[in-house]
Design a protein around this motif. Structure first.
Motif, PDB file in Angstrom:
ATOM      1  N   VAL A 160       0.849  -1.190   0.000  1.00 18.43           N
ATOM      2  CA  VAL A 160       0.000   0.000   0.000  1.00 18.43           C
ATOM      3  C   VAL A 160       0.888   1.246   0.000  1.00 18.43           C
ATOM      4  CG1 VAL A 160      -1.763   1.260   1.308  1.00 18.43           C
ATOM      5  CG2 VAL A 160      -1.818  -1.238   1.212  1.00 18.43           C
ATOM      6  N   ASP A 161       0.462   2.294  -0.724  1.00 13.22           N
ATOM      7  CA  ASP A 161       1.280   3.498  -0.810  1.00 13.22           C
ATOM      8  C   ASP A 161       1.334   4.232   0.527  1.00 13.22           C
ATOM      9  OD1 ASP A 161      -0.724   5.881  -0.753  1.00 13.22           O
ATOM     10  OD2 ASP A 161      -1.604   4.503  -2.200  1.00 13.22           O
ATOM     11  N   VAL A 162       2.271   5.167   0.638  1.00  8.06           N
ATOM     12  CA  VAL A 162       2.566   5.832   1.912  1.00  8.06           C
ATOM     13  C   VAL A 162       1.351   6.565   2.461  1.00  8.06           C
ATOM     14  CG1 VAL A 162       3.980   7.614   3.016  1.00  8.06           C
ATOM     15  CG2 VAL A 162       5.014   6.071   1.335  1.00  8.06           C
ATOM     16  N   VAL A 163       0.620   7.284   1.615  1.00  3.30           N
ATOM     17  CA  VAL A 163      -0.535   8.054   2.071  1.00  3.30           C
ATOM     18  C   VAL A 163      -1.623   7.124   2.600  1.00  3.30           C
ATOM     19  CG1 VAL A 163      -2.371   9.637   1.371  1.00  3.30           C
ATOM     20  CG2 VAL A 163      -0.049   9.951   0.491  1.00  3.30           C
ATOM     21  N   ALA A 164      -1.886   6.031   1.873  1.00  4.90           N
ATOM     22  CA  ALA A 164      -2.910   5.070   2.302  1.00  4.90           C
ATOM     23  C   ALA A 164      -2.493   4.377   3.592  1.00  4.90           C
ATOM     24  CB  ALA A 164      -3.155   4.047   1.199  1.00  4.90           C
ATOM     25  N   LYS A 165      -1.201   4.078   3.737  1.00  2.00           N
ATOM     26  CA  LYS A 165      -0.712   3.450   4.972  1.00  2.00           C
ATOM     27  C   LYS A 165      -1.003   4.335   6.178  1.00  2.00           C
ATOM     28  CE  LYS A 165       3.098   0.484   3.419  1.00  2.00           C
ATOM     29  NZ  LYS A 165       4.548   0.227   3.529  1.00  2.00           N
ATOM     30  N   GLU A 166      -0.735   5.624   6.041  1.00  2.02           N
ATOM     31  CA  GLU A 166      -0.941   6.537   7.153  1.00  2.02           C
ATOM     32  C   GLU A 166      -2.418   6.628   7.517  1.00  2.02           C
ATOM     33  OE1 GLU A 166       0.162   8.634  10.294  1.00  2.02           O
ATOM     34  OE2 GLU A 166       1.522   7.629   8.878  1.00  2.02           O
ATOM     35  N   ARG A 167      -3.291   6.629   6.521  1.00  2.00           N
ATOM     36  CA  ARG A 167      -4.729   6.667   6.791  1.00  2.00           C
ATOM     37  C   ARG A 167      -5.170   5.392   7.524  1.00  2.00           C
ATOM     38  NH1 ARG A 167      -8.976   9.622   5.048  1.00  2.00           N
ATOM     39  NH2 ARG A 167      -7.693  10.757   3.546  1.00  2.00           N
ATOM     40  N   LEU A 168      -4.637   4.250   7.099  1.00  4.61           N
ATOM     41  CA  LEU A 168      -4.973   2.986   7.758  1.00  4.61           C
ATOM     42  C   LEU A 168      -4.508   2.987   9.208  1.00  4.61           C
ATOM     43  CD1 LEU A 168      -4.068   0.468   4.905  1.00  4.61           C
ATOM     44  CD2 LEU A 168      -6.353   1.043   5.705  1.00  4.61           C
ATOM     45  N   ARG A 169      -3.295   3.489   9.455  1.00  4.87           N
ATOM     46  CA  ARG A 169      -2.782   3.542  10.827  1.00  4.87           C
ATOM     47  C   ARG A 169      -3.649   4.442  11.703  1.00  4.87           C
ATOM     48  NH1 ARG A 169       2.619   4.571   8.097  1.00  4.87           N
ATOM     49  NH2 ARG A 169       3.497   2.493   7.761  1.00  4.87           N
ATOM     50  N   GLU A 170      -4.033   5.589  11.163  1.00  8.35           N
ATOM     51  CA  GLU A 170      -4.883   6.510  11.923  1.00  8.35           C
ATOM     52  C   GLU A 170      -6.226   5.859  12.245  1.00  8.35           C
ATOM     53  OE1 GLU A 170      -5.142   9.947   9.473  1.00  8.35           O
ATOM     54  OE2 GLU A 170      -3.117  10.669   9.958  1.00  8.35           O
ATOM     55  N   PHE A 171      -6.761   5.119  11.290  1.00  6.41           N
ATOM     56  CA  PHE A 171      -8.054   4.470  11.509  1.00  6.41           C
ATOM     57  C   PHE A 171      -7.953   3.396  12.594  1.00  6.41           C
ATOM     58  CE2 PHE A 171     -10.996   0.965  10.576  1.00  6.41           C
ATOM     59  CZ  PHE A 171     -12.201   1.644  10.700  1.00  6.41           C
ATOM     60  N   ILE A 172      -6.916   2.578  12.536  1.00  9.20           N
ATOM     61  CA  ILE A 172      -6.741   1.508  13.528  1.00  9.20           C
ATOM     62  C   ILE A 172      -6.598   2.107  14.925  1.00  9.20           C
ATOM     63  CG2 ILE A 172      -5.214  -0.346  14.300  1.00  9.20           C
ATOM     64  CD1 ILE A 172      -4.558  -0.763  11.253  1.00  9.20           C
ATOM     65  N   THR A 173      -5.812   3.186  15.026  1.00  8.20           N
ATOM     66  CA  THR A 173      -5.641   3.859  16.316  1.00  8.20           C
ATOM     67  C   THR A 173      -6.973   4.404  16.823  1.00  8.20           C
ATOM     68  OG1 THR A 173      -3.373   4.488  15.742  1.00  8.20           O
ATOM     69  CG2 THR A 173      -4.427   5.718  17.511  1.00  8.20           C
ATOM     70  N   GLU A 174      -7.745   5.007  15.942  1.00 12.33           N
ATOM     71  CA  GLU A 174      -9.024   5.614  16.328  1.00 12.33           C
ATOM     72  C   GLU A 174     -10.031   4.560  16.773  1.00 12.33           C
ATOM     73  OE1 GLU A 174     -11.696   8.839  16.868  1.00 12.33           O
ATOM     74  OE2 GLU A 174      -9.523   8.754  16.553  1.00 12.33           O
ATOM     75  N   ILE A 175     -10.117   3.462  16.029  1.00 14.01           N
ATOM     76  CA  ILE A 175     -11.100   2.421  16.351  1.00 14.01           C
ATOM     77  C   ILE A 175     -10.734   1.730  17.665  1.00 14.01           C
ATOM     78  CG2 ILE A 175     -10.199   0.312  15.260  1.00 14.01           C
ATOM     79  CD1 ILE A 175     -13.685   1.756  14.683  1.00 14.01           C
ATOM     80  N   ASN A 176      -9.445   1.633  17.947  1.00 13.97           N
ATOM     81  CA  ASN A 176      -8.999   1.070  19.225  1.00 13.97           C
ATOM     82  C   ASN A 176      -9.310   2.020  20.374  1.00 13.97           C
ATOM     83  OD1 ASN A 176      -6.294   1.288  21.155  1.00 13.97           O
ATOM     84  ND2 ASN A 176      -7.085  -0.797  20.946  1.00 13.97           N
ATOM     85  N   LYS A 177      -9.083   3.301  20.159  1.00 11.55           N
ATOM     86  CA  LYS A 177      -9.289   4.294  21.209  1.00 11.55           C
ATOM     87  C   LYS A 177     -10.766   4.517  21.498  1.00 11.55           C
ATOM     88  CE  LYS A 177      -8.373   9.177  22.217  1.00 11.55           C
ATOM     89  NZ  LYS A 177      -7.757  10.432  21.708  1.00 11.55           N
ATOM     90  N   GLU A 178     -11.572   4.664  20.448  1.00 10.57           N
ATOM     91  CA  GLU A 178     -12.978   5.025  20.624  1.00 10.57           C
ATOM     92  C   GLU A 178     -13.868   3.835  20.962  1.00 10.57           C
ATOM     93  OE1 GLU A 178     -14.174   8.077  20.740  1.00 10.57           O
ATOM     94  OE2 GLU A 178     -12.121   8.831  20.458  1.00 10.57           O
ATOM     95  N   ARG A 179     -13.539   2.658  20.442  1.00 16.68           N
ATOM     96  CA  ARG A 179     -14.414   1.507  20.634  1.00 16.68           C
ATOM     97  C   ARG A 179     -13.775   0.383  21.433  1.00 16.68           C
ATOM     98  NH1 ARG A 179     -18.224   0.692  15.302  1.00 16.68           N
ATOM     99  NH2 ARG A 179     -18.863   2.875  15.101  1.00 16.68           N
ATOM    100  N   GLY A 180     -12.510   0.541  21.775  1.00 16.38           N
ATOM    101  CA  GLY A 180     -11.848  -0.491  22.566  1.00 16.38           C
ATOM    102  C   GLY A 180     -11.605  -1.787  21.827  1.00 16.38           C
ATOM    103  N   VAL A 181     -11.568  -1.726  20.487  1.00 14.03           N
ATOM    104  CA  VAL A 181     -11.316  -2.933  19.699  1.00 14.03           C
ATOM    105  C   VAL A 181      -9.874  -3.381  19.897  1.00 14.03           C
ATOM    106  CG1 VAL A 181     -11.213  -3.903  17.367  1.00 14.03           C
ATOM    107  CG2 VAL A 181     -13.040  -2.299  17.971  1.00 14.03           C
ATOM    108  N   SER A 182      -9.697  -4.624  20.273  1.00 16.52           N
ATOM    109  CA  SER A 182      -8.354  -5.187  20.421  1.00 16.52           C
ATOM    110  C   SER A 182      -7.838  -5.636  19.065  1.00 16.52           C
ATOM    111  CB  SER A 182      -8.373  -6.364  21.392  1.00 16.52           C
ATOM    112  OG  SER A 182      -8.843  -5.945  22.658  1.00 16.52           O
TER     113      SER A 182
END
Length: 355
Positions: A207-229
């Motif tokens: 995956v390209d650099v921009v898409a990677k960063e968006r994916l990382r931000e999403f994973i962090t957000e979903i873990n923080k907001e919903r407690g997904v392990s």
């Protein structure tokens, strides 16, 4: 759509209520494959067909660990180390040869229907979406499969569309998407039914650099907001440094490290690098097992084992040369180099079995 209907019948489940306890518990987990041993001599191919000889290979060899609610754990190892096999046993795709595995109190390969209601899985090189239909249609099919309420579905769709920027391709067939778009759509699909646990197997590979960063931000957000392990397998060092709280390293089916990144540096990253600028001539370094390199800008790089030398000892030795030191920069071991060294050098059986 016949395939979708069959999958719907297979996955159709009632809402599961149960005690979670520890999210994931793995005890002495093993997976052994039987493979055909190549025949030798004349008519080798014929012999292999008529009377094949088998040998056993352990992809996963007696690993144990626990993962608690809300953790993001990186699971790393070279190709063939056993990462994907572990993920497939945790998700219920593969049946373990031996050992125990519990996810949300369920045995994945035995309680498959209930188990699937509580997990999401993304394999970076494979999609769970329907290839020839628009992304939104695949998401609607998953809504029916998992019996997601309309209000919940709309709320999730709105959130994922914003965080993953799905809008531009929601109505495009999956086959027309770029790899980065497809992985983002797969993440939305994996989380549409609000699972407690997310298994990610190389989600950012290719995956390209921009898409990677968006994916990382999403994973962090979903873990923080919903407690997904999250259990994440990756070769990307930036994924580890930006996402994970904890790292597990697997090598040849054995778990050789389980801890934080700083602990990984402490255990395996023994080499420290010191870069110095002197007012006069560069000194001659005579410390055993200490290496030097003259950099292009005239500075001297000194590499030493921090378990054998303190930084102050090396600096004192250099000051005795008579040339005053103008500037010092000390670099800790680079995590990428640490992981590369673990892969290349391997570990003894005794060290592998420590964990």
């Amino acid at each position: 759509m016949k395939g979708a209907k069959g999958l719907f019948n297979y996955l159709l489940i009632d809402n599961w209520k149960g005690d979670t306890g520890r999210l994931i518990t793995v005890k002495n987990l093993q997976k052994t494959y039987k493979i055909i041993k190549p025949a030798e001599g004349r008519f080798a191919t014929f012999k292999s067909l008529v009377r094949p000889q088998y040998e056993e290979r352990r992809a996963v060899d007696g690993i144990s660990f626990t993962i608690n609610d809300g953790e993001i754990v990186g699971y790393i190892g070279q190709n063939g180390a056993g990462k994907s096999t572990t993920i497939k046993m945790l998700s219920g795709i593969l049946v373990p040869t031996a050992g125990e595995v519990k996810v949300n109190g369920l045995t994945p390969h035995k309680d498959r229907r209930e188990h699937l209601q509580n997990i999401g899985v993304v394999f970076g090189q494979k999609t769970s979406l329907w290839w020839d239909v628009p992304v939104i249609d695949s998401l609607n099919i998953l809504k029916q499969m998992y019996q997601v309420e309309e209000g919940r579905f709309r709320k999730n769709l709105e959130m994922f569309t914003e965080l993953l920027d799905l809008g531009p391709f929601l109505n495009q067939p999956v086959r027309q998407l770029s790899l980065g778009q497809r992985v983002r759509a797969d993440l939305a699909a994996a989380l549409m039914h609000d699972p407690k646990t997310l298994f990610l197997d190389e989600p950012t590979i290719g995956v390209d650099v921009v898409a990677k960063e968006r994916l990382r931000e999403f994973i962090t957000e979903i873990n923080k907001e919903r407690g997904v392990s999250v259990l994440l397998t990756t070769h990307d060092v930036i994924d580890m440094e930006k996402l994970v709280d904890r790292v597990m390293v697997i090598n040849a089916g054995h778990l050789i490290y389980d801890g934080d990144i700083n602990g990984l540096r402490e255990r395996y990253g023994t080499q420290r690098r010191m870069e110095l600028r002197f007012e006069g001539d560069l000194p001659v370094v005579s410390l055993p097992e200490v290496t030097t390199e003259i950099l292009e800008d005239g500075r001297l790089a000194v590499v030493f084992d921090q378990h054998k030398y303190m930084a102050d000892e090396v600096i004192f030795h250099l000051r005795r040369s008579g040339s005053p030191i103008r500037d010092i920069l000390i670099r800790d071991a680079d995590i990428e180099q640490i992981v590369r060294d673990i892969y290349q050098e391997g570990k003894s059986e005794e060290e592998m079995k420590i964990f």
